[in-house]
Design an enzyme around this catalytic site. Structure first.
Site, PDB file in Angstrom:
ATOM      1  N   GLY A  14      21.658   5.030  50.641  1.00  0.00           N
ATOM      2  CA  GLY A  14      20.281   4.921  51.120  1.00  0.00           C
ATOM      3  C   GLY A  14      19.803   3.488  51.103  1.00  0.00           C
ATOM      4  N   ALA A  15      20.647   2.584  51.597  1.00  0.00           N
ATOM      5  CA  ALA A  15      20.361   1.150  51.455  1.00  0.00           C
ATOM      6  C   ALA A  15      19.975   0.486  52.773  1.00  0.00           C
ATOM      7  CB  ALA A  15      21.554   0.439  50.838  1.00  0.00           C
ATOM      8  N   SER A  16      19.670   1.270  53.808  1.00  0.00           N
ATOM      9  CA  SER A  16      19.263   0.650  55.071  1.00  0.00           C
ATOM     10  C   SER A  16      17.846   0.125  55.002  1.00  0.00           C
ATOM     11  CB  SER A  16      19.385   1.659  56.222  1.00  0.00           C
ATOM     12  OG  SER A  16      18.532   2.769  56.004  1.00  0.00           O
ATOM     13  N   ARG A  17      17.104   0.562  54.002  1.00  0.00           N
ATOM     14  CA  ARG A  17      15.709   0.108  53.875  1.00  0.00           C
ATOM     15  C   ARG A  17      15.212   0.424  52.469  1.00  0.00           C
ATOM     16  NH1 ARG A  17      12.154   4.514  57.333  1.00  0.00           N
ATOM     17  NH2 ARG A  17      12.144   6.098  55.706  1.00  0.00           N
ATOM     18  N   VAL A  62      25.293  11.258  52.761  1.00  0.00           N
ATOM     19  CA  VAL A  62      25.744  11.548  51.396  1.00  0.00           C
ATOM     20  C   VAL A  62      25.450  12.984  50.968  1.00  0.00           C
ATOM     21  CG1 VAL A  62      25.749   9.168  50.572  1.00  0.00           C
ATOM     22  CG2 VAL A  62      23.655  10.534  50.372  1.00  0.00           C
ATOM     23  N   SER A 140      12.670   9.593  39.801  1.00  0.00           N
ATOM     24  CA  SER A 140      11.248   9.399  40.118  1.00  0.00           C
ATOM     25  C   SER A 140      10.437   9.816  38.903  1.00  0.00           C
ATOM     26  CB  SER A 140      10.859  10.269  41.317  1.00  0.00           C
ATOM     27  OG  SER A 140       9.478  10.126  41.615  1.00  0.00           O
ATOM     28  N   TYR A 154      10.727  18.326  46.091  1.00  0.00           N
ATOM     29  CA  TYR A 154      11.092  16.949  45.715  1.00  0.00           C
ATOM     30  C   TYR A 154      11.113  16.794  44.191  1.00  0.00           C
ATOM     31  CZ  TYR A 154      10.749  11.857  45.305  1.00  0.00           C
ATOM     32  OH  TYR A 154      10.964  10.541  44.969  1.00  0.00           O
ATOM     33  N   LYS A 158      14.281  15.738  41.769  1.00  0.00           N
ATOM     34  CA  LYS A 158      14.296  14.533  40.922  1.00  0.00           C
ATOM     35  C   LYS A 158      14.464  14.890  39.448  1.00  0.00           C
ATOM     36  CE  LYS A 158      14.361  11.659  44.084  1.00  0.00           C
ATOM     37  NZ  LYS A 158      15.327  10.570  44.183  1.00  0.00           N
ATOM     38  N   ILE A 187       6.296   2.845  44.820  1.00  0.00           N
ATOM     39  CA  ILE A 187       6.886   1.559  45.214  1.00  0.00           C
ATOM     40  C   ILE A 187       6.679   1.381  46.720  1.00  0.00           C
ATOM     41  CG2 ILE A 187       8.995   0.179  45.232  1.00  0.00           C
ATOM     42  CD1 ILE A 187       8.019   1.048  42.384  1.00  0.00           C
TER      43      ILE A 187
END
Ligand code: NAP
Length: 257
Positions: A14-17, A62, A140, A154, A158, A187
């Site tokens: 999840g590192a595209s943004r 993933v 989270s 969600y 988490k 964040i």
């Protein structure tokens, strides 16, 4: 900051943004080889280019066994192994009970929780070979500590990550692999922007530091858990939230002026 990390290889999902991109950039700055993973190849490659010559972008979902196998294969081919997995990919769509469908629930659980099991399973052999493997989960505060309307699925995903972490930490300790989790508050990310200005303003007002966090706040915590210096810490969590979980009531915030 941590001398022990140079030359190691990290997979960041999840590192595209957002937070994942922040983790990728911070780890690249610390001298690691970085495997930037997202479902979109162009976006992953763009972040890898920002990380520098010791980074690659990989397209992988993933939430699937095949996707996790592909990201591991790419990492091994490019860098010869994996030392650190930052399991960060996640989604946070909103749906209240009564409107939430089975498909809504399954998608969030598959993307946020099942993906953790699949990513860890796929990386396990390489993490064992590392001799000092690290798994850093982006959990989270929502779920493990707090709740928010629309996020029952969600929150379950988490909190479930932390349940997974505690047993994984025991099972993997003999292999010198640690498993820890960062628990972000609110964040500022592209995903957070999607929540809209009213949500963001209300969130900022509810935080004692009166501001949302930035991705570097989470990346620095992840870097610590990944370091050799944190080698005796496993199965633990670190809340990074500007004090958001602390006020016991709205009155506690109002008393601060
Ligand atoms: P974001 O800006 O929406 O970014 C999410 C990332 O996950 C994107 O890079 C996306 O890339 C990737 N992704 C989503 N599904 C994927 C899949 N099936 N396979 C591979 N990659 C996938 O989100 P964020 O705010 O940075 O959040 C990142 C993580 O932090 C999540 O786990 C979230 O739950 C957690 N978190 C965030 C906050 C916050 O305030 N922002 C607070 C607490 C926890 P593609 O779309 O290119 O696949």
């Amino acid at each position: 900051m941590f001398a022990s990390l140079g030359g190691k290889t990290v997979i960041v999902t999840g590192a595209s943004r957002g937070i994942g991109k922040g983790i990728a950039l911070r780890f690249a700055e610390a001298g690691l080889n970085v495997v930037v993973v997202s479902r979109r190849l162009d976006e992953a490659q763009a972040v890898a280019a920002l990380c520098g010559p010791k980074a690659i972008g990989v397209a992988a979902d993933v939430a699937t066994t095949a996707g996790c196998a592909a990201m591991v294969a790419a990492a091994v081919e490019a860098f010869g192994g994996i030392d650190i997995l930052c399991a960060n990919a996640g989604i946070f769509p909103s749906a209240t009970l009564g409107t939430m469908t089975e498909a809504d629930f399954d998608t969030v659980i598959d993307t946020n929780l099942k993906s953790l099991f699949l990513s860890v399973s796929a990386c396990l052999q390489e993490l064992k070979k590392s001799g000092a493997g690290r798994i850093v989960i982006t959990s989270s505060i929502t779920g493990p500590i707090t709740g928010y309307p629309g996020w029952s699925h969600y929150g379950a995903s988490k909190a479930g990550q932390l349940g997974f972490m505690r047993t994984a930490a025991i099972e993997l300790a003999p292999k010198k692999i640690t498993v820890n989790a960062v628990m972000p508050g609110n964040i500022m990310t592209e995903g957070m922007e999607g929540m809209g200005p009213d949500y963001i303003a209300a969130a900022a007002a509810s935080i004692p530091q009166k501001a949302l966090g930035v991705v570097a706040d989470i990346a620095n915590a992840a870097l610590f858990f990944a370091s050799g210096e944190a080698g005796y810490i496993t199965g633990q969590t670190l809340v990074v939230d500007g004090g958001q979980v602390l006020p016991e009531s709205p009155a506690a915030m109002e008393a601060m002026g």
